[in-house]
Motif scaffolding. Sequence first.
Motif, PDB file in Angstrom:
ATOM      1  N   LEU A  82      -9.739  -8.306 -10.591  1.00  0.00           N
ATOM      2  CA  LEU A  82     -10.615  -9.218  -9.591  1.00  0.00           C
ATOM      3  C   LEU A  82      -9.740 -10.275  -8.745  1.00  0.00           C
ATOM      4  N   GLY A  83     -10.429 -10.816  -7.612  1.00  0.00           N
ATOM      5  CA  GLY A  83      -9.476 -11.778  -6.785  1.00  0.00           C
ATOM      6  C   GLY A  83      -8.862 -11.038  -5.594  1.00  0.00           C
ATOM      7  N   THR A  84      -8.119 -11.456  -4.811  1.00  0.00           N
ATOM      8  CA  THR A  84      -7.006 -12.252  -5.213  1.00  0.00           C
ATOM      9  C   THR A  84      -7.720 -13.911  -5.277  1.00  0.00           C
ATOM     10  N   ARG A  89      -6.460  -7.907   7.587  1.00  0.00           N
ATOM     11  CA  ARG A  89      -5.658  -8.997   7.534  1.00  0.00           C
ATOM     12  C   ARG A  89      -6.585 -10.188   7.078  1.00  0.00           C
ATOM     13  N   MET A  90      -7.221 -10.022   6.057  1.00  0.00           N
ATOM     14  CA  MET A  90      -8.292 -11.028   5.483  1.00  0.00           C
ATOM     15  C   MET A  90      -7.498 -12.244   5.198  1.00  0.00           C
ATOM     16  N   GLY A  91      -6.575 -12.234   4.569  1.00  0.00           N
ATOM     17  CA  GLY A  91      -5.795 -13.489   4.248  1.00  0.00           C
ATOM     18  C   GLY A  91      -6.223 -14.598   3.340  1.00  0.00           C
ATOM     19  N   VAL A 140       3.239  -7.907 -11.783  1.00  0.00           N
ATOM     20  CA  VAL A 140       3.609  -8.430 -10.379  1.00  0.00           C
ATOM     21  C   VAL A 140       3.211  -7.454  -9.341  1.00  0.00           C
ATOM     22  N   LYS A 141       2.579  -7.660  -8.327  1.00  0.00           N
ATOM     23  CA  LYS A 141       2.074  -6.645  -7.360  1.00  0.00           C
ATOM     24  C   LYS A 141       3.249  -6.611  -6.306  1.00  0.00           C
ATOM     25  N   ILE A 142       3.938  -5.547  -6.058  1.00  0.00           N
ATOM     26  CA  ILE A 142       5.034  -5.491  -5.198  1.00  0.00           C
ATOM     27  C   ILE A 142       4.387  -4.907  -3.829  1.00  0.00           C
ATOM     28  N   PRO A 184      -2.789   7.148   4.549  1.00  0.00           N
ATOM     29  CA  PRO A 184      -1.416   7.130   5.037  1.00  0.00           C
ATOM     30  C   PRO A 184      -0.721   6.301   4.112  1.00  0.00           C
ATOM     31  N   LEU A 185      -1.014   5.579   3.180  1.00  0.00           N
ATOM     32  CA  LEU A 185       0.040   4.681   2.293  1.00  0.00           C
ATOM     33  C   LEU A 185       0.225   5.503   1.226  1.00  0.00           C
ATOM     34  N   ARG A 186      -0.095   6.518   0.996  1.00  0.00           N
ATOM     35  CA  ARG A 186       0.049   7.482  -0.343  1.00  0.00           C
ATOM     36  C   ARG A 186       1.403   7.719  -0.564  1.00  0.00           C
ATOM     37  N   GLN A 210      -5.209   2.381  -9.705  1.00  0.00           N
ATOM     38  CA  GLN A 210      -6.192   1.552  -9.167  1.00  0.00           C
ATOM     39  C   GLN A 210      -6.695   2.464  -7.746  1.00  0.00           C
ATOM     40  N   VAL A 211      -8.068   2.242  -7.443  1.00  0.00           N
ATOM     41  CA  VAL A 211      -8.508   2.502  -6.111  1.00  0.00           C
ATOM     42  C   VAL A 211      -9.105   1.327  -5.475  1.00  0.00           C
ATOM     43  N   TYR A 212      -8.862   1.567  -4.383  1.00  0.00           N
ATOM     44  CA  TYR A 212      -9.701   0.430  -3.127  1.00  0.00           C
ATOM     45  C   TYR A 212     -10.340   1.271  -2.058  1.00  0.00           C
TER      46      TYR A 212
HETATM   47  C1  FMN Z   1      -9.746  -4.888   2.452  1.00  0.00           C
HETATM   48  C2  FMN Z   1      -8.802  -5.213   1.523  1.00  0.00           C
HETATM   49  C3  FMN Z   1      -8.797  -6.237   0.784  1.00  0.00           C
HETATM   50  C4  FMN Z   1      -7.530  -6.401  -0.083  1.00  0.00           C
HETATM   51  N1  FMN Z   1      -7.429  -7.554  -0.671  1.00  0.00           N
HETATM   52  C5  FMN Z   1      -6.373  -7.728  -1.582  1.00  0.00           C
HETATM   53  C6  FMN Z   1      -6.124  -8.772  -2.398  1.00  0.00           C
HETATM   54  O1  FMN Z   1      -6.897 -10.040  -2.073  1.00  0.00           O
HETATM   55  N2  FMN Z   1      -5.373  -8.899  -3.164  1.00  0.00           N
HETATM   56  C7  FMN Z   1      -4.527  -7.761  -3.634  1.00  0.00           C
HETATM   57  O2  FMN Z   1      -3.592  -7.856  -4.382  1.00  0.00           O
HETATM   58  N3  FMN Z   1      -4.638  -6.718  -2.874  1.00  0.00           N
HETATM   59  C8  FMN Z   1      -5.585  -6.500  -2.099  1.00  0.00           C
HETATM   60  N4  FMN Z   1      -6.025  -5.554  -1.296  1.00  0.00           N
HETATM   61  C9  FMN Z   1      -4.923  -4.110  -1.604  1.00  0.00           C
HETATM   62  C10 FMN Z   1      -5.527  -3.288  -2.767  1.00  0.00           C
HETATM   63  O3  FMN Z   1      -5.633  -3.827  -3.848  1.00  0.00           O
HETATM   64  C11 FMN Z   1      -4.570  -2.009  -2.848  1.00  0.00           C
HETATM   65  O4  FMN Z   1      -3.532  -2.268  -3.379  1.00  0.00           O
HETATM   66  C12 FMN Z   1      -4.277  -1.318  -1.323  1.00  0.00           C
HETATM   67  O5  FMN Z   1      -5.671  -1.255  -0.770  1.00  0.00           O
HETATM   68  C13 FMN Z   1      -3.829   0.270  -1.843  1.00  0.00           C
HETATM   69  O6  FMN Z   1      -4.654   0.880  -2.528  1.00  0.00           O
HETATM   70  P1  FMN Z   1      -5.608   1.951  -1.572  1.00  0.00           P
HETATM   71  O7  FMN Z   1      -4.843   2.714  -0.953  1.00  0.00           O
HETATM   72  O8  FMN Z   1      -6.393   2.577  -2.955  1.00  0.00           O
HETATM   73  O9  FMN Z   1      -6.677   1.099  -0.865  1.00  0.00           O
HETATM   74  C14 FMN Z   1      -6.695  -5.146  -0.354  1.00  0.00           C
HETATM   75  C15 FMN Z   1      -7.134  -4.211   0.161  1.00  0.00           C
HETATM   76  C16 FMN Z   1      -8.029  -3.910   1.295  1.00  0.00           C
HETATM   77  C17 FMN Z   1      -8.352  -2.836   1.965  1.00  0.00           C
END
Ligand code: FMN
Length: 347
Positions: free
Chosen positions: A90-92, A118-120, A219-221, A271-273, A317-319
């Motif tokens: 959860l977060g960031t 680029r949520m920021g 730590v997330k790199i 494309p990140l894969r 993890q997935v997003y």
């Molecule tokens: C809309 C959006 C918001 C994200 N916000 C965060 C964040 O707040 N903190 C974080 O560590 N990663 C954030 N990420 C990155 C994801 O956690 C993930 O590491 C990244 O999207 C790669 O995984 P995916 O290809 O499965 O999406 C965000 C990604 C997306 C698409």
Amino acid sequence: MGFLYRKLIRRLLFNLNPELVHDAVIKGAGAAQNLPFLNSMVAMMTRAKDLPVTVAGIKFRNPVGLAAGFDKNCEAARFLSGLGFGFLELGTVTLRPQPGNPKPRLFRLHENKAIINRMGFNNAGAWEAARSLERLLPLAVPVGISIGKNADCSMEEAPRNYLETLRIMYALGDYFAVNISSPNTLQLRSLHGGEKLRRLLAPMLEFAAGQKRVKPFFVKIAPDLESADLESAAALAVELGFGLIATNTTVSRTAVAARWQGHEGGLSGRPLRALSNEILFKTAELVKGRVPIIGSGGVSDGASALEKFTLGADLVQVYSGLVYEGPFLVKEILGYLDRHHWRPRRH
Ligand SMILES: Cc1cc2nc3c(=O)[nH]c(=O)nc-3n(C[C@H](O)[C@H](O)[C@H](O)COP(=O)(O)O)c2cc1C
């Protein structure tokens, strides 16, 4: 069921503004999680066979988690835990609330099954996140809390800013993810450098060591790291005993059409894969199983998840995959892993 989402619901949702849809999904999930009947029905439909694994001393019912950024304010964690995930990040969360970058700041690259954001670190701040999460605990799955830096906090002040957030959130998380890799906060990625990373991590690890329950850190790199920075981050992880999450989104646009070059932000999804996998593999070679690794970036089905385990991930993890493939994705991945006889790695 995944088919239904892709053919019907996705088509509908993808006609609408991406951020509007995301906010509506979180609000809807936040409301739905208070209806026990609905919650257990969804959980029944999305639950797959358990594939238990223990990583960093935490027992997970399966190794597929939700990546950070989906539920930034910890509002919908109970509902999300019912989608079959083995864990939620959860977060960031930042210490103080902040609005994030001006809109529009979230874009779908449909043809690539990708997202640029680029949520920021738009979020309601640590106290609000803690209040929300406290109401929802305990959950059926472990919870990681991702911590970031306020945009208006200087780099010198960063260690204190992170530490204060950690203090507020500490009791509520099973692990903590230190986010130094968002491309959307100025200079954040400079924290990868060896001494800066040590100055950032040491006070947090010290704080945790003084608590009744000592909880693990990751730590997330970034996937765009220079070799030297990756090597020093990996060496520090082994020395101080924290795990790594490889990776966050990329600033590279080489894998997408030219018209996306001008869109600032982090690229995620298919494309990140390849890039993310390359960093994952290098990270695994450097840490040699001495600290755990979470793989994130481009997981959209069973094969892309299994690939990360083969390259050295202990959890994935997935997003973006969830956005494109829908709420049955975890079940689909776990079915695939089970059919391919996935087993946890031995350390
Ligand atoms: C809309 C959006 C918001 C994200 N916000 C965060 C964040 O707040 N903190 C974080 O560590 N990663 C954030 N990420 C990155 C994801 O956690 C993930 O590491 C990244 O999207 C790669 O995984 P995916 O290809 O499965 O999406 C965000 C990604 C997306 C698409």
